[in-house]
Write a protein that holds these residues in place. Sequence first.
Motif: not given
Length: 363
Positions: A342-363
């Motif tokens: 599912x593209x939307x789910x795959x996109x969300x997982x990648x964005x979340x991880x990249x954002x969390x590693x970067x520190x722009x998402x914290x939870x």
Amino acid sequence: MTHEAGIPLGIRFKLLSDTPQDSAAQVAGEVVVGDYRDLETLRAFARGCDVITFDHEHVPTEHLRALEADGIPVRPGPDALVHAQDKGVMRARLTEIGAPCPRHRIVADPADVAAFAEEGDGFPVVLKTVRGGYDGKGVWVVRSEADAAEPFRAGVPVLAEEMVPFRRELAANIVRSPHGQAVAYPVVESRQVDGVCDTVIAPAPGLSEELSGQAQELALRIADELGVVGHLAVELFETEDGRVLVNELAMRPHNSGHWTMDGAVTSQFANHVRAVLDLPLGDPRPRAPWTVMCNVLGGDYPDMYAAYLHCMARDPQLKIHMYGKDVKPGRKVGHVNTYGDDLDAVLERARHAAGYLRGTITE
Ligand code: ADP
């Protein structure tokens, strides 16, 4: 990552590195620290090598010709590589072989830029230094003659291009070996933020089979005409009226192919190594309906490893690739790959991880 792909084949890499801290220098077996712009350094390095390849395109073309004259196989060779080093040479050759490009020409000064604009639809015009640019550095969008002085300051020839009102950016990645075998990966969509690649989706969503086939054929034809050996990324614009135009060429494993490490049967790195050694190439087909790659850019957190706990616990299928670089804001320090149905789910997982590693998402 190229070294990693050579390990299971028992291939030993010798690396010429700018500094001992470079990512590859941290893992390669034999590291020589030296300046790739110095011919004698290159000659001393090349002695005893069976073949030479690159992970960037900046080694001077004339030095590569000198190494070839010394009998060292250089792959891709200088006559091909020059098209990835010099945007002026690339545009001239692609035009000659009939590959679709934006309207362009070399310009002499700001008045000539204004003349170039007049010849087409007027400003804005895109100006590029023909050598030395990367990640949007060396590219200017100018809106008037007065705006156009900056690119000429470097003393390097300047290429003017029409500003293409593209729908999106695509990349056609192929690998070609010296005996002429070639494989084509699915055409991907590449999304840039501030001139830096942010997300790559494989395959490009909604791309018609016809246009995708055209893009792959175009990349294969360019590789053949230019005599490319190894991985070739053809960066493309998809226009509003459903055509593709070539933006630029990269002759090495490329950011738009990083998804293949986890998303394709054979990664771009493995196929690059095979091509450089003139071995049969591996299957480029995807392993899942969708794969998404997001780059991890340096953020405000110097310690990215603290984020592993959250990212790995949240998504056991996530693949993290960090480069061992010092974290500086905006610097590409790694990437993540996700894949699934599912593209939307795959996109969300990648964005979340990249954002969390970067520190722009914290939870
Ligand atoms: P770099 O060598 O930094 O990768 P590019 O030539 O790929 O430089 O340009 C960087 C970005 O600028 C492209 O990804 C695209 O978004 C934009 N760009 C470049 N050329 C044009 C053009 N002719 N029309 C519209 N946008 C362009």
